[in-house]
Design an enzyme around this catalytic site. Structure first.
Site, PDB file in Angstrom:
ATOM      1  N   GLU A  89       0.855  -1.189   0.000  1.00  0.00           N
ATOM      2  CA  GLU A  89       0.000   0.000   0.000  1.00  0.00           C
ATOM      3  C   GLU A  89       0.889   1.235   0.000  1.00  0.00           C
ATOM      4  OE1 GLU A  89      -3.663   2.242   2.338  1.00  0.00           O
ATOM      5  OE2 GLU A  89      -2.982   0.284   3.057  1.00  0.00           O
ATOM      6  N   GLU A 114       4.648   4.995   3.804  1.00  0.00           N
ATOM      7  CA  GLU A 114       4.196   6.362   4.060  1.00  0.00           C
ATOM      8  C   GLU A 114       5.415   7.234   4.334  1.00  0.00           C
ATOM      9  OE1 GLU A 114       2.536   9.499   4.070  1.00  0.00           O
ATOM     10  OE2 GLU A 114       0.957   7.967   4.055  1.00  0.00           O
ATOM     11  N   ASP A 169      -2.388  12.391  -3.369  1.00  0.00           N
ATOM     12  CA  ASP A 169      -2.548  13.836  -3.544  1.00  0.00           C
ATOM     13  C   ASP A 169      -2.850  14.128  -5.012  1.00  0.00           C
ATOM     14  OD1 ASP A 169      -2.174  16.657  -3.744  1.00  0.00           O
ATOM     15  OD2 ASP A 169      -0.862  16.598  -1.979  1.00  0.00           O
ATOM     16  N   LYS A 173      -3.617  21.736  -9.499  1.00  0.00           N
ATOM     17  CA  LYS A 173      -3.186  22.799 -10.411  1.00  0.00           C
ATOM     18  C   LYS A 173      -2.407  22.200 -11.581  1.00  0.00           C
ATOM     19  CE  LYS A 173      -3.014  26.345  -6.809  1.00  0.00           C
ATOM     20  NZ  LYS A 173      -2.179  27.335  -6.096  1.00  0.00           N
ATOM     21  N   LYS A 243     -14.118   7.741   8.180  1.00  0.00           N
ATOM     22  CA  LYS A 243     -14.842   8.887   8.734  1.00  0.00           C
ATOM     23  C   LYS A 243     -14.829  10.054   7.759  1.00  0.00           C
ATOM     24  CE  LYS A 243     -13.795   7.871  13.590  1.00  0.00           C
ATOM     25  NZ  LYS A 243     -13.087   8.346  14.798  1.00  0.00           N
ATOM     26  N   TYR A 244     -13.713  10.258   7.112  1.00  0.00           N
ATOM     27  CA  TYR A 244     -13.601  11.350   6.139  1.00  0.00           C
ATOM     28  C   TYR A 244     -14.643  11.193   5.045  1.00  0.00           C
ATOM     29  CZ  TYR A 244     -11.678  14.116   2.293  1.00  0.00           C
ATOM     30  OH  TYR A 244     -11.522  14.995   1.260  1.00  0.00           O
ATOM     31  N   GLU A 245     -14.774   9.969   4.526  1.00  0.00           N
ATOM     32  CA  GLU A 245     -15.730   9.747   3.440  1.00  0.00           C
ATOM     33  C   GLU A 245     -17.166   9.885   3.922  1.00  0.00           C
ATOM     34  OE1 GLU A 245     -14.727   6.597   0.397  1.00  0.00           O
ATOM     35  OE2 GLU A 245     -13.330   6.081   1.998  1.00  0.00           O
TER      36      GLU A 245
END
Length: 263
Positions: A89, A114, A169, A173, A243-245
């Site tokens: 991952e 990470e 991410d 832009k 939780k974010y979703e």
């Protein structure tokens, strides 16, 4: 930091920090030599997280690089103490999905990569909390470093059963699109590291990035797009809703994309 793993910028687009960054120190100086997909961050971990880190990191974690020296090949059988399918991952964030999916598939070994120490510390603490439960988690290992660097140096061809990239991410832009993680070169590298029948599972809530990922994935000749409900996949693609979703259900739609490595 979102609880599914994306870390958002605070302020203007970030240049290299002028002082050592406790969250990325020891990771990103080398990568100033090439365009990377991560941003500089400043964050700290709690005393409790530090104590857990000191106790468990030597066993469950490792730094990808020691200075400018590239990492060597990773012996996953020795690290996990068994021979099992391995899923990588890239960008595990705080590890919410990492932990849940590893718990659901104890027969698969998960290597979570990470850059940010704070996210890894949260995942390490979550793993530690399972030790007091009926089913302690023993099939996760952590690497602090850049995902492309890890893929390039630590895994060989056809060594992975799966690769997961959740909510990278999007660098929205146009002038920053070159920083996006999933580019043609990275797709080619992932395809090489997947064994035949292995899968790449990507998810994003940025529709522009979803279209970009679909385009570069479909253009890689060793990858074949498959449906999320395809039978006989070598790993689960049931990703927990974080939780974010749940908070964002009325907002952006999450796009999930799946490819299989051709024979």
């Amino acid at each position: 930091m979102s609880d599914h793993g994306r870390m958002h910028s605070t302020g203007s687009e970030v240049a290299a920090p002028v002082a050592p960054d406790p969250d990325t120190e020891g990771v990103h100086p080398h990568f100033n030599r090439r365009v990377t997909s991560f941003r500089a961050r400043r964050s700290t971990i709690s005393d409790g997280q530090q104590a857990t880190w000191d106790r468990l990191w030597p066993q469950l974690g490792r730094q990808a690089r020691d200075g400018d020296e590239p990492p060597g090949p990773l012996d996953t059988d020795a690290w996990f103490g068994r021979h099992a399918p391995v899923v990588l991952e890239i960008g595990c964030g705080t590890g919410t999905s990492t932990l849940a999916m590893a718990q659901a598939e104890p027969g698969i070994d998960v290597v979570a990569v990470e850059v940010y120490r704070r996210g890894l510390a949260q995942l390490l603490s979550a793993i530690d909390r399972t030790a007091a439960t009926e089913h302690p988690v023993s099939n996760i290992r952590l690497i602090r470093g850049d995902g492309v660097d890890v893929l390039t140096h630590m895994f060989g061809s056809a060594s992975l059963t799966g690769v997961r990239v959740f909510f990278p991410d999007p660098w929205p832009k146009a002038r920053h699109h070159k920083r996006r993680l999933l580019q043609p070169d990275t797709m080619a590298l992932i395809a090489d590291r997947l064994r035949p029948g292995g899968v790449l599972h990507a998810a994003t809530d940025h529709q522009g990035y979803a279209a970009h990922i679909a385009e570069v994935g479909d253009a890689e000749p060793r990858l074949r797009r498959v449906a999320m409900d395809s039978a006989d996949l070598p790993m689960s693609v049931t990703r927990p809703v974080t939780k974010y979703e749940r908070k964002a259900l009325a907002g952006p739609v999450v796009t999930e994309l799946l490819w299989e490595r051709t024979p």
